[in-house]
Scaffold this motif. Structure first.
Motif, PDB file in Angstrom:
ATOM      1  N   UNK A  89     -11.711 -12.816  10.215  1.00  0.00           N
ATOM      2  CA  UNK A  89     -10.178 -12.704   9.558  1.00  0.00           C
ATOM      3  C   UNK A  89      -9.502 -12.691  11.136  1.00  0.00           C
ATOM      4  N   UNK A  90      -9.588 -13.132  12.290  1.00  0.00           N
ATOM      5  CA  UNK A  90      -8.951 -12.738  13.559  1.00  0.00           C
ATOM      6  C   UNK A  90      -8.400 -13.853  13.649  1.00  0.00           C
ATOM      7  N   UNK A  91      -9.165 -15.376  12.809  1.00  0.00           N
ATOM      8  CA  UNK A  91      -8.363 -16.565  12.756  1.00  0.00           C
ATOM      9  C   UNK A  91      -7.666 -17.111  11.580  1.00  0.00           C
ATOM     10  N   UNK A  92      -7.685 -16.097  10.456  1.00  0.00           N
ATOM     11  CA  UNK A  92      -7.077 -16.445   9.923  1.00  0.00           C
ATOM     12  C   UNK A  92      -5.678 -17.263   9.505  1.00  0.00           C
ATOM     13  N   UNK A  93      -5.395 -18.460   9.260  1.00  0.00           N
ATOM     14  CA  UNK A  93      -4.068 -18.920   9.342  1.00  0.00           C
ATOM     15  C   UNK A  93      -3.047 -18.462   9.482  1.00  0.00           C
ATOM     16  N   UNK A  94      -3.347 -16.731   8.168  1.00  0.00           N
ATOM     17  CA  UNK A  94      -1.881 -16.499   7.560  1.00  0.00           C
ATOM     18  C   UNK A  94      -2.265 -15.073   7.644  1.00  0.00           C
ATOM     19  N   UNK A  95      -0.808 -14.142   7.674  1.00  0.00           N
ATOM     20  CA  UNK A  95      -0.842 -12.479   8.046  1.00  0.00           C
ATOM     21  C   UNK A  95      -1.299 -12.658   6.822  1.00  0.00           C
ATOM     22  N   UNK A  96      -2.248 -10.901   7.544  1.00  0.00           N
ATOM     23  CA  UNK A  96      -2.688  -9.852   6.857  1.00  0.00           C
ATOM     24  C   UNK A  96      -1.843  -9.693   5.495  1.00  0.00           C
ATOM     25  N   UNK A  97      -2.103  -9.779   4.200  1.00  0.00           N
ATOM     26  CA  UNK A  97      -1.016  -8.986   2.929  1.00  0.00           C
ATOM     27  C   UNK A  97      -0.700  -7.686   3.139  1.00  0.00           C
ATOM     28  N   UNK A  98      -0.674  -6.679   4.051  1.00  0.00           N
ATOM     29  CA  UNK A  98      -1.075  -5.663   3.553  1.00  0.00           C
ATOM     30  C   UNK A  98       0.283  -4.916   3.040  1.00  0.00           C
ATOM     31  N   UNK A 100       2.902  -2.191   1.387  1.00  0.00           N
ATOM     32  CA  UNK A 100       4.028  -1.824   2.040  1.00  0.00           C
ATOM     33  C   UNK A 100       3.587  -0.256   2.270  1.00  0.00           C
ATOM     34  N   UNK A 101       4.468   0.281   3.384  1.00  0.00           N
ATOM     35  CA  UNK A 101       3.750   1.558   3.566  1.00  0.00           C
ATOM     36  C   UNK A 101       4.754   2.398   2.443  1.00  0.00           C
ATOM     37  N   UNK A 102       5.115   2.418   2.370  1.00  0.00           N
ATOM     38  CA  UNK A 102       6.144   3.042   1.006  1.00  0.00           C
ATOM     39  C   UNK A 102       5.497   3.079  -0.504  1.00  0.00           C
ATOM     40  N   UNK A 103       4.837   1.665  -1.092  1.00  0.00           N
ATOM     41  CA  UNK A 103       4.069   1.766  -1.613  1.00  0.00           C
ATOM     42  C   UNK A 103       2.861   2.239  -2.290  1.00  0.00           C
ATOM     43  N   UNK A 104       2.176   2.932  -1.018  1.00  0.00           N
ATOM     44  CA  UNK A 104       1.789   3.990  -1.360  1.00  0.00           C
ATOM     45  C   UNK A 104       0.771   5.245  -1.920  1.00  0.00           C
ATOM     46  N   UNK A 142      12.159  -4.081  -3.648  1.00  0.00           N
ATOM     47  CA  UNK A 142      10.791  -5.002  -3.945  1.00  0.00           C
ATOM     48  C   UNK A 142       9.497  -5.185  -2.700  1.00  0.00           C
ATOM     49  N   UNK A 143       9.344  -4.805  -1.994  1.00  0.00           N
ATOM     50  CA  UNK A 143       8.611  -5.105  -0.504  1.00  0.00           C
ATOM     51  C   UNK A 143       7.054  -5.806  -0.377  1.00  0.00           C
ATOM     52  N   UNK A 144       6.966  -5.212  -1.961  1.00  0.00           N
ATOM     53  CA  UNK A 144       5.795  -5.718  -2.354  1.00  0.00           C
ATOM     54  C   UNK A 144       5.394  -7.110  -2.862  1.00  0.00           C
ATOM     55  N   UNK A 145       6.015  -7.514  -3.031  1.00  0.00           N
ATOM     56  CA  UNK A 145       6.822  -9.105  -3.684  1.00  0.00           C
ATOM     57  C   UNK A 145       6.945  -9.913  -2.734  1.00  0.00           C
ATOM     58  N   UNK A 146       7.916  -8.947  -2.260  1.00  0.00           N
ATOM     59  CA  UNK A 146       8.113 -10.704  -0.199  1.00  0.00           C
ATOM     60  C   UNK A 146       6.750 -10.844   0.377  1.00  0.00           C
ATOM     61  N   UNK A 147       6.113  -9.328   0.156  1.00  0.00           N
ATOM     62  CA  UNK A 147       4.032  -9.587   1.099  1.00  0.00           C
ATOM     63  C   UNK A 147       3.749 -11.278   0.029  1.00  0.00           C
TER      64      UNK A 147
END
Ligand SMILES: [Fe+2]
Ligand SMILES: [Fe+2]
Length: 227
Positions: A89-98, A100-104, A142-147
């Motif tokens: 996972x540390x070498x993944x070519x793309x950032x983690x699609x976390x 967003x905190x406010x959508x929890x 829409x932060x989730x959509x942006x992620x």
């Protein structure tokens, strides 16, 4: 070992070690995205989320298919998956699609964005995610959509790069990367449409995670062809 298959790629002028590295990084991004999209799909709730849920599921399952389709090629070219999933996972070519905190959904409207990076993130991807983070901090609805859209955009860059590297040289990797690229472009268009950036021009998949382009590379067909 696919000895001659490897030789042909080497003789075409491709640095096989570099290519394998790119494929491993791409596979890691697919695997981690599959994981993170599982969380995003589970949290796509409510009036807006319900419509989003189905396309997150398609993109999620197709990313799993991308992982499955990439792995045999990595080994054929003499590569391997890291023994430890953390290294992977540390070498993944793309950032983690976390998520967003406010959508929890915990009633806590804190907007501290849990967007982060694996060490594999490109400068472009990091820039994109920092924009997502800013959006969350500014209370974007829409932060989730942006992620989601940024994850797909990263994937498009990754597979365009592999296609460019292998075009006219490593035919098998090229075909595989092109098939994945076709699906990543569709994924971007779906989420982009939700963001109000214009129509995707697509209609829904026949079955969830159909993978119209990549399924022919899968050892175990995902059933869309009715077999
Ligand atoms: Fe993917
Ligand atoms: Fe995707």
């Amino acid at each position: 070992m696919a000895k001659v298959a490897q030789q042909m790629v080497e003789q075409s002028g491709i640095d096989v070690k570099e290519l394998v590295e790119k494929l491993v990084r791409a596979a890691a991004a697919e695997f981690t995205t599959y994981y993170y999209y599982t969380i995003l799909r589970a949290n796509a709730i409510g009036f807006e989320g319900e419509g989003l849920k189905e396309i997150i599921e398609d993109a999620r399952l197709e990313d799993r298919n991308h992982f499955e389709a990439l792995v045999p090629r990595i080994y054929e070219l003499g590569g391997e998956l890291p023994r430890d999933i953390r290294d992977f996972s540390n070498v993944a070519a793309c950032p983690d699609a976390y998520l967003p905190e406010r959508d929890r959904g915990n009633g806590n409207e804190s907007t501290s964005a849990r967007v982060g990076f694996t060490s594999g993130g490109t400068e472009e991807a990091k820039q994109a995610i920092s924009e997502v983070k800013q959006g969350v901090e500014q209370g974007n609805i829409r932060p989730m959509l942006q992620v989601l859209v940024e994850a797909e955009r990263c994937a498009i860059r990754v597979y365009t790069d592999i296609c460019n590297m292998t075009f006219g040289k490593d035919h098998r990797t090229y075909e595989l990367s092109l098939a994945i690229l076709n699906e990543e472009i569709e994924h971007e268009a779906w989420f982009s449409e939700f963001l109000g950036e214009g129509p995707s021009g697509h209609f829904r998949r026949g079955v969830p995670g159909e993978s119209p382009y990549t399924s022919r590379f899968l050892v175990v067909p995902n059933g869309h062809n009715g077999k």
